[in-house]
Motif scaffolding. Structure first.
Motif, PDB file in Angstrom:
ATOM      1  N   GLY A 117       1.283 -16.364   0.645  1.00  0.00           N
ATOM      2  CA  GLY A 117       0.045 -16.202   1.561  1.00  0.00           C
ATOM      3  C   GLY A 117       0.022 -14.652   1.979  1.00  0.00           C
ATOM      4  O   GLY A 117      -1.117 -14.280   1.720  1.00  0.00           O
ATOM      5  N   LYS A 118       0.992 -14.128   2.517  1.00  0.00           N
ATOM      6  CA  LYS A 118       0.900 -12.728   2.878  1.00  0.00           C
ATOM      7  C   LYS A 118       0.237 -11.827   1.537  1.00  0.00           C
ATOM      8  O   LYS A 118      -0.811 -11.031   2.145  1.00  0.00           O
ATOM      9  CB  LYS A 118       2.229 -12.211   3.271  1.00  0.00           C
ATOM     10  CG  LYS A 118       2.327 -10.741   3.972  1.00  0.00           C
ATOM     11  CD  LYS A 118       3.537 -10.425   4.288  1.00  0.00           C
ATOM     12  CE  LYS A 118       3.994 -11.038   5.499  1.00  0.00           C
ATOM     13  NZ  LYS A 118       5.278 -10.569   5.981  1.00  0.00           N
ATOM     14  N   ALA A 119       0.618 -12.049   0.491  1.00  0.00           N
ATOM     15  CA  ALA A 119       0.348 -11.378  -0.714  1.00  0.00           C
ATOM     16  C   ALA A 119      -1.391 -11.679  -1.002  1.00  0.00           C
ATOM     17  O   ALA A 119      -2.145 -10.640  -1.137  1.00  0.00           O
ATOM     18  CB  ALA A 119       0.919 -11.523  -2.126  1.00  0.00           C
ATOM     19  N   ASN A 120      -1.562 -12.574  -0.845  1.00  0.00           N
ATOM     20  CA  ASN A 120      -2.989 -13.022  -0.875  1.00  0.00           C
ATOM     21  C   ASN A 120      -3.980 -12.458   0.263  1.00  0.00           C
ATOM     22  O   ASN A 120      -5.038 -11.909  -0.238  1.00  0.00           O
ATOM     23  CB  ASN A 120      -3.297 -14.715  -0.636  1.00  0.00           C
ATOM     24  CG  ASN A 120      -3.212 -15.243  -2.190  1.00  0.00           C
ATOM     25  OD1 ASN A 120      -3.805 -15.019  -2.982  1.00  0.00           O
ATOM     26  ND2 ASN A 120      -2.038 -16.171  -2.119  1.00  0.00           N
ATOM     27  N   GLY A 121      -3.380 -12.549   1.355  1.00  0.00           N
ATOM     28  CA  GLY A 121      -4.143 -11.683   2.560  1.00  0.00           C
ATOM     29  C   GLY A 121      -4.234 -10.351   2.308  1.00  0.00           C
ATOM     30  O   GLY A 121      -5.395  -9.720   2.641  1.00  0.00           O
ATOM     31  N   ASN A 122      -3.135  -9.650   1.834  1.00  0.00           N
ATOM     32  CA  ASN A 122      -3.275  -8.308   1.565  1.00  0.00           C
ATOM     33  C   ASN A 122      -4.250  -7.851   0.187  1.00  0.00           C
ATOM     34  O   ASN A 122      -4.867  -6.863   0.533  1.00  0.00           O
ATOM     35  CB  ASN A 122      -1.767  -7.488   1.359  1.00  0.00           C
ATOM     36  CG  ASN A 122      -0.714  -7.637   2.509  1.00  0.00           C
ATOM     37  OD1 ASN A 122      -1.341  -7.542   3.611  1.00  0.00           O
ATOM     38  ND2 ASN A 122       0.322  -7.918   2.546  1.00  0.00           N
ATOM     39  N   LEU A 123      -4.029  -8.716  -0.740  1.00  0.00           N
ATOM     40  CA  LEU A 123      -5.037  -8.421  -1.849  1.00  0.00           C
ATOM     41  C   LEU A 123      -6.451  -8.779  -1.229  1.00  0.00           C
ATOM     42  O   LEU A 123      -7.506  -7.984  -1.523  1.00  0.00           O
ATOM     43  CB  LEU A 123      -4.733  -9.587  -2.913  1.00  0.00           C
ATOM     44  CG  LEU A 123      -3.626  -9.307  -3.730  1.00  0.00           C
ATOM     45  CD1 LEU A 123      -3.162 -10.384  -4.770  1.00  0.00           C
ATOM     46  CD2 LEU A 123      -4.107  -8.271  -4.776  1.00  0.00           C
ATOM     47  N   GLY A 124      -6.805  -9.554  -0.407  1.00  0.00           N
ATOM     48  CA  GLY A 124      -7.996  -9.827   0.271  1.00  0.00           C
ATOM     49  C   GLY A 124      -8.643  -8.571   1.051  1.00  0.00           C
ATOM     50  O   GLY A 124      -9.857  -8.160   0.914  1.00  0.00           O
ATOM     51  N   ASN A 125      -7.817  -7.834   1.836  1.00  0.00           N
ATOM     52  CA  ASN A 125      -7.949  -6.722   2.547  1.00  0.00           C
ATOM     53  C   ASN A 125      -8.463  -5.556   1.490  1.00  0.00           C
ATOM     54  O   ASN A 125      -9.510  -4.914   1.875  1.00  0.00           O
ATOM     55  CB  ASN A 125      -6.888  -6.238   3.422  1.00  0.00           C
ATOM     56  CG  ASN A 125      -6.970  -7.224   4.705  1.00  0.00           C
ATOM     57  OD1 ASN A 125      -7.884  -7.473   5.153  1.00  0.00           O
ATOM     58  ND2 ASN A 125      -5.663  -7.579   5.172  1.00  0.00           N
ATOM     59  N   ALA A 126      -7.600  -5.294   0.463  1.00  0.00           N
ATOM     60  CA  ALA A 126      -7.902  -4.445  -0.245  1.00  0.00           C
ATOM     61  C   ALA A 126      -9.058  -4.652  -1.071  1.00  0.00           C
ATOM     62  O   ALA A 126     -10.116  -3.495  -1.390  1.00  0.00           O
ATOM     63  CB  ALA A 126      -6.767  -4.335  -1.504  1.00  0.00           C
ATOM     64  N   TYR A 127      -9.413  -5.943  -1.618  1.00  0.00           N
ATOM     65  CA  TYR A 127     -10.856  -5.923  -2.268  1.00  0.00           C
ATOM     66  C   TYR A 127     -11.975  -5.959  -1.347  1.00  0.00           C
ATOM     67  O   TYR A 127     -12.947  -5.570  -1.839  1.00  0.00           O
ATOM     68  CB  TYR A 127     -10.780  -7.498  -3.003  1.00  0.00           C
ATOM     69  CG  TYR A 127     -10.026  -7.452  -4.468  1.00  0.00           C
ATOM     70  CD1 TYR A 127     -10.793  -6.646  -5.430  1.00  0.00           C
ATOM     71  CD2 TYR A 127      -8.800  -8.158  -4.709  1.00  0.00           C
ATOM     72  CE1 TYR A 127     -10.007  -6.801  -6.681  1.00  0.00           C
ATOM     73  CE2 TYR A 127      -8.185  -8.164  -5.867  1.00  0.00           C
ATOM     74  CZ  TYR A 127      -8.795  -7.399  -6.930  1.00  0.00           C
ATOM     75  OH  TYR A 127      -8.196  -7.311  -8.139  1.00  0.00           O
TER      76      TYR A 127
END
Length: 754
Positions: free
Chosen positions: A61-71
């Motif tokens: 979940g944390k990785a998904n959230g960080n990817l979302g912020n980058a995109y």
């Protein structure tokens, strides 16, 4: 980062795969904070892969959230939302309320970037509620800062400042220097909106200082950009120019496409104000290039495309305005056209299988010739900037004529509202003040009524239309010829009852020149050639308010209307309990003509149909009976003509896309032409109107000519000669004709007249 790299090295050394993933994820987050978003994505993707491998759902979940912020930072809003939704789903699964709130807040950030401010506010309110319950003080500050952003975007500056000050106080309390900087920047934006530029500059300088201190390169760029805009507004153009150049440099460094788009726009604006039109034009073109590239990443997300385009309207307007200043009239027309109804154009290209490369915002000789080639005899393209109306009159074989007109008193919207009130638009109601949710307050959200036949016709009893006639027709009256005219309106004029223009000229509208081209050049076998769907007075007795009182009244003339048309066209209509939403959607796909006589809401023109039989024992919900824009979008029509004989069917939100309502939804779904009403219509008057319209349509007259004759017939009656009865009807799209079995219908028509 030094510590994270040591963590990663040790985790690899001892074979701690889970620790390795966490270290990589933290490095990704650090790179994101430094503005190196592509490097951040590389690390976050590795983290996601390892977390999935070791079964660490929370880490996933944390990785998904960080990817979302980058995109999100890279302007790929669709992909960001997908990652945020996965983060939210996992947080709910593992029961981590704090992460759940954060994911909802991140979704709000994405919606805010897309221009969907109300949806963003709802997300932020949910985020704030969760963090206060779990005692996350830092999260509370962020949620309040984000709520401030939503309220600022919605124009509530007082509320925005209250939230920003609370965010700033909390950031200082918990020692969040980056958050403190961001709160200062937000307060600067709020005071800028209040016109207090000096105070705004103080806050932006504090933001800049903190961003440099903590190494927040992206924040540094935003602070510099905001300072530049403040200096621009104060008239200190040389300072503004230097700061805008620094901002653009940082946006290029961080590969922020939206930042580059807005940065180029502001640089263009400064150069335009300094008199350097060539430089301004270059930056405006670059701005639109970056913004269009970002918009394309949204792919098939129609609503998001519209919001994003509307948020960046200034850049598109600036380009055609600067081209006009530079004397490039034809090129300005093409630039204005390229920014018009973009999302609708994208949908129609998919519908018709058109695979075109994105075109440049600036016209070439070939592109202008291509536009002229497919136009009907005469078309008037309107572009509105402030109180200045620009007209391009295009006539095949005669080139382009250009005129401008200034609205002297008030705005386009106020002019329209005043005129509509004077003619009584909305005072006669097919739905008797009982439209769904009673959204009548949206009636005057921006539209206008026109008048008369150019120079040859006096306004006589239509004096209430004179101000609009003077603004929209007088400037070009000497150029107008023939008896067929198309308008491509803009802004509030998109909701104009254009058919009130003239006794002698038949008029229709189109959202853009490109949509007209796509519709008229569609393959001949794309549209159905036969089949009729008639829907009248759907049964809505079960739809009640909280007191159990029916919301909708019966429409007896609507039944007579569809029965009359059914007899003329030899079709059995759907009425009463048979006119269910499911049945209507099912039949829409296979017919050439759709006619719906029913209640419509005043916000988007959506139509009330009978609830499905399985809902008979329950109080129907809105989705059980309202024919919404999304319902129509999903159908896939091949109808040549859709007639929406219901109140407000031409209504919707007016923005850079045009009118976003049920009429646009039918065009998106594949209708060639749509006939709508702009305000509440009288039941009996509409019955007489539609009788005349279909008699002429059955007699092989085109839809625009049938509409023109139907209006004239109603104007000749003693009871319904007032403008409010016959003027709301507008034909949007192509001009179509039908073959209904001519001889038999002609006989029926004669009998009907007798």
């Amino acid at each position: 980062m030094e510590y994270y790299e040591q963590h990663l090295s040790i985790a690899k050394e001892v074979g701690d795969r889970d620790g390795e993933g966490k270290a990589i994820g933290n490095l990704g987050k650090a790179y994101n904070s430094l503005g190196n978003f592509k490097r951040a994505i590389e690390y976050c993707e590795q983290h996601l892969s390892i977390a999935t491998e070791v079964g660490d759902r929370a880490g996933e979940g944390k990785a998904n959230g960080n990817l979302g912020n980058a995109y999100l930072s890279l302007g790929n809003f669709k992909r960001a939302i997908q990652y945020f939704e996965q983060d939210l789903s996992i947080a709910m699964e593992v029961g981590n309320r704090a992460v759940e709130g954060k994911a909802i807040g991140n979704l709000g950030n994405a919606y805010l970037s897309l221009g969907d401010f109300k949806r963003a506010r709802k997300c932020y309110e949910q985020h704030l509620s969760i963090v206060m319950k779990v005692g996350d003080r830092a999260g509370e500050g962020k949620a309040k800062g984000n709520l401030g952003n939503a309220y600022l975007s919605l124009g509530n500056l007082k509320r925005a400042i209250e939230y920003y000050e609370q965010d700033l106080s909390i950031a200082k309390e918990v020692g969040d220097r980056a958050g403190e900087g961001g709160a200062n920047g937000n307060l600067g934006n709020a005071y800028h909106s209040l016109g207090n530029f000096k105070r705004a500059i103080d806050y932006h300088e504090q933001h800049l200082s903190i961003a440099k201190e903590v190494g927040d390169r992206d924040g540094e760029g935003k602070a510099i950009g905001n300072l530049a805009i403040a200096y621009d507004r104060m008239g200190e153009l040389e300072n503004a120019l230097l700061l805008h150049e620094q901002h653009l440099t940082i946006c290029k460094e961080t590969e922020d496409p939206v930042g580059q788009g807005t940065g180029c726009y502001w640089l263009g604006r400064v150069h335009e104000n300094l008199g350097s039109l060539c430089k301004a034009l270059n930056f405006y073109c670059l701005s639109i290039k970056h913004l269009d590239e970002t918009r394309r990443l949204l792919q098939s997300e129609d609503a998001w495309k519209i919001s994003f385009r509307d948020t960046n309207q200034s850049a598109y307007t600036a380009l055609w305005r600067a081209l006009l200043k530079n004397g490039e009239v034809d090129e300005a027309l093409f630039a204005a056209e390229q920014g018009r109804a973009q999302a609708l154009t994208d949908i129609l290209k998919v519908q018709f299988g058109v695979d075109e490369e994105p075109s440049s915002a600036v016209a070439t000789t070939d592109s202008i010739s291509a536009v002229m080639k497919y136009l009907p005899i005469q078309t008037v393209f309107i572009a509105l900037e402030g109180n200045t109306i620009s007209f391009w009159l295009l006539r095949r074989g005669s080139g382009i004529n250009f005129r401008q007109k200034e609205i002297k008193n008030g705005s386009a919207a106020s002019l329209i509202e005043t005129t509509l009130k004077q003619i009584g638009a909305g005072t006669v109601v097919r739905c008797e003040n009982r439209t769904l949710d009673k959204l009548r307050r949206h009636l005057f959200c921006g539209r206008e009524a026109l008048s008369e036949t150019f120079q040859s016709l006096t306004l006589s009893d239509n004096n209430s239309l004179q101000p609009l006639f003077d603004v929209l027709i007088s400037p070009i009256s000497d150029l107008l010829q023939a008896d067929d005219l198309i308008f491509v309106p803009d802004g509030p004029f998109c909701l104009a009852p254009f058919s009130a223009l003239s006794d002698y000229v038949r008029i229709r509208t189109v959202p853009s020149l490109t949509t007209l081209k796509l519709i008229t050049s569609a393959p001949d076998d794309f549209y159905n050639k036969r089949g009729t769907l008639l829907v009248g007075d759907p049964w809505l007795k079960e739809v009640t308010d909280k007191n159990g009182k029916p919301i909708f009244e019966r429409l007896p003339c609507a039944i007579q209307e569809v029965e009359m048309i059914g007899e003329l066209l030899q079709t059995i209509p759907l009425t009463g309990r048979n006119a269910t939403k499911a049945e209507v959607l099912k039949r829409m796909k296979s017919v050439a003509l759709i006619h719906i006589a029913a209640h419509g809401d005043s916000k988007f023109g959506e139509i009330a149909l009978a609830p499905n039989p399985e809902r008979a024992s329950h109080i129907p919900k809105k989705e059980d009976f309202m024919l919404t824009m999304s319902d129509v979008h999903a159908v896939g029509l091949r109808a040549r003509l859709v007639v929406l004989s219901s109140c407000h069917s031409g209504q919707g939100e007016v923005n850079s896309e045009g009118v976003v309502g049920i009429a646009r939804a039918f065009l998106c779904a594949g209708a060639r032409s749509v006939l709508v009403s702009l305000w509440a219509i009288d039941d009996e008057a509409t019955l007489l109107f539609m009788k005349s319209f279909y008699q002429h349509l059955a007699d092989r007259k085109s839809a625009s000519l049938a509409l023109h004759y139907a209006m004239k017939s109603l104007r000749k009656t003693e009871k319904y000669s007032a403008i409010k009865y016959w003027a709301p009807f507008v034909l949007i799209g192509d001009d179509v004709t039908f073959e209904f079995g001519h001889q038999k219908l002609r006989k029926n028509e004669t009998a009907s007249k007798t």
